[in-house]
Design a protein around this motif. Structure first.
Motif, PDB file in Angstrom:
ATOM      1  N   ILE A 163       7.739  -0.855   3.477  1.00 46.82           N
ATOM      2  CA  ILE A 163       7.327  -2.077   2.443  1.00 46.82           C
ATOM      3  C   ILE A 163       7.133  -3.383   3.225  1.00 46.82           C
ATOM      4  N   GLU A 164       5.992  -4.055   3.460  1.00 45.93           N
ATOM      5  CA  GLU A 164       5.530  -4.912   4.079  1.00 45.93           C
ATOM      6  C   GLU A 164       4.923  -6.109   3.323  1.00 45.93           C
ATOM      7  N   LEU A 222      -4.494  -7.360   3.678  1.00 41.61           N
ATOM      8  CA  LEU A 222      -3.623  -6.101   3.992  1.00 41.61           C
ATOM      9  C   LEU A 222      -3.733  -4.816   3.766  1.00 41.61           C
ATOM     10  N   ALA A 223      -4.777  -4.815   2.658  1.00 46.24           N
ATOM     11  CA  ALA A 223      -5.405  -3.335   2.163  1.00 46.24           C
ATOM     12  C   ALA A 223      -6.482  -3.039   3.100  1.00 46.24           C
ATOM     13  N   GLY A 224      -7.263  -3.958   3.881  1.00 44.94           N
ATOM     14  CA  GLY A 224      -8.081  -3.707   4.795  1.00 44.94           C
ATOM     15  C   GLY A 224      -7.529  -3.324   6.047  1.00 44.94           C
ATOM     16  N   LEU A 225      -6.226  -3.545   6.266  1.00 44.87           N
ATOM     17  CA  LEU A 225      -5.501  -2.916   7.463  1.00 44.87           C
ATOM     18  C   LEU A 225      -4.869  -1.556   7.227  1.00 44.87           C
ATOM     19  N   LEU A 271       3.226   0.220   1.819  1.00 49.71           N
ATOM     20  CA  LEU A 271       2.962  -0.423   0.705  1.00 49.71           C
ATOM     21  C   LEU A 271       3.111  -1.896   0.924  1.00 49.71           C
ATOM     22  N   ALA A 272       2.009  -2.851   0.672  1.00 54.20           N
ATOM     23  CA  ALA A 272       2.177  -4.251   1.087  1.00 54.20           C
ATOM     24  C   ALA A 272       2.215  -5.074  -0.145  1.00 54.20           C
ATOM     25  N   TYR A 273       3.366  -5.829  -0.221  1.00 55.89           N
ATOM     26  CA  TYR A 273       3.706  -6.667  -1.288  1.00 55.89           C
ATOM     27  C   TYR A 273       2.931  -7.964  -1.161  1.00 55.89           C
TER      28      TYR A 273
END
Length: 211
Positions: free
Chosen positions: A162-163, A191-194, A180-182
């Motif tokens: 979780i980042e 972050l989704a693109g990564l 999971l990106a908060y």
């Protein structure tokens, strides 16, 4: 089923990023580098303080040799005054404990800083024996070594991270881990693109873990 949850510290467990970056904005202005808080956070969140120093010098800041120690001391003083816990974290940790899922924290920050931020609210005790700092491991995000060390310590085959930063997400993806990106303050598109799955609320985590 995931057998380990690896939490970043700043911005994931405690809401310390804004506080720390505001200190940096004010400090760097004293050395001739004027940045907005938004600029500072977009450039430096998830990085290392030596990286901040090198970048600031390239942008024209005349930083002294002991700047890293200086800025740490200033940030620690402000953090000691109080750092809020990220909403939903105490409940999430309780849930993981009830489910028997181990968890740990892996941060680019120093252990000393984590003791200040996590020690104010009972989280330090929850993570005893499960605290990994890049300063001790010798590998900082975006390199995968910090997360890999944490997983190896627990013998985890299917950890989830979780980042909240690009460096953190990159490190997780490089380590071959689900991330999971908060992203409570924006759409999380970067972050989704990564390669991360974006969450807006820690309450979403149990469902995503299949609990």
């Amino acid at each position: 089923m995931h057998d380990l949850v690896i939490f970043d510290c700043d911005g994931v467990l405690v809401d310390s990023e804004t506080i720390s970056n505001q200190v940096m904005v004010e400090n760097l202005a004293g050395y001739g580098l004027n940045l907005s808080l938004q600029d500072c956070m977009s450039m430096f969140v998830g990085g290392t303080m030596s990286g901040v120093r090198d970048s600031a010098r390239k942008m024209g800041a005349d930083l002294p040799d002991d700047w890293t120690e200086q800025i740490y001391a200033q940030i620690y003083d402000v953090l000691r005054a109080g750092v809020p816990v990220i909403p939903g974290i105490p409940e999430l940790l309780r849930h993981l404990g009830e489910q028997g899922v181990p968890f740990c924290v892996a941060s680019n920050g120093r252990r000393e800083k984590m003791q200040i931020t996590l020690g104010q609210n009972g989280l330090w005790d929850r993570f005893q024996g499960a605290i990994f700092s890049a300063h001790e491991v010798g590998s900082a995000k975006p390199e995968p070594g910090l997360f890999q060390t944490a997983a190896q310590h627990f013998g985890a085959k299917s950890p989830v991270v979780i980042e909240d930063s690009a460096n953190g997400v990159t490190a997780a993806i490089r380590a071959g881990m689900r991330c999971l990106a908060y992203a409570p303050h924006d759409d999380g598109a970067r972050l989704a693109g990564l390669g991360a799955e974006v969450i807006r609320d820690m309450k979403e985590v149990p469902r995503l873990l299949g609990h």
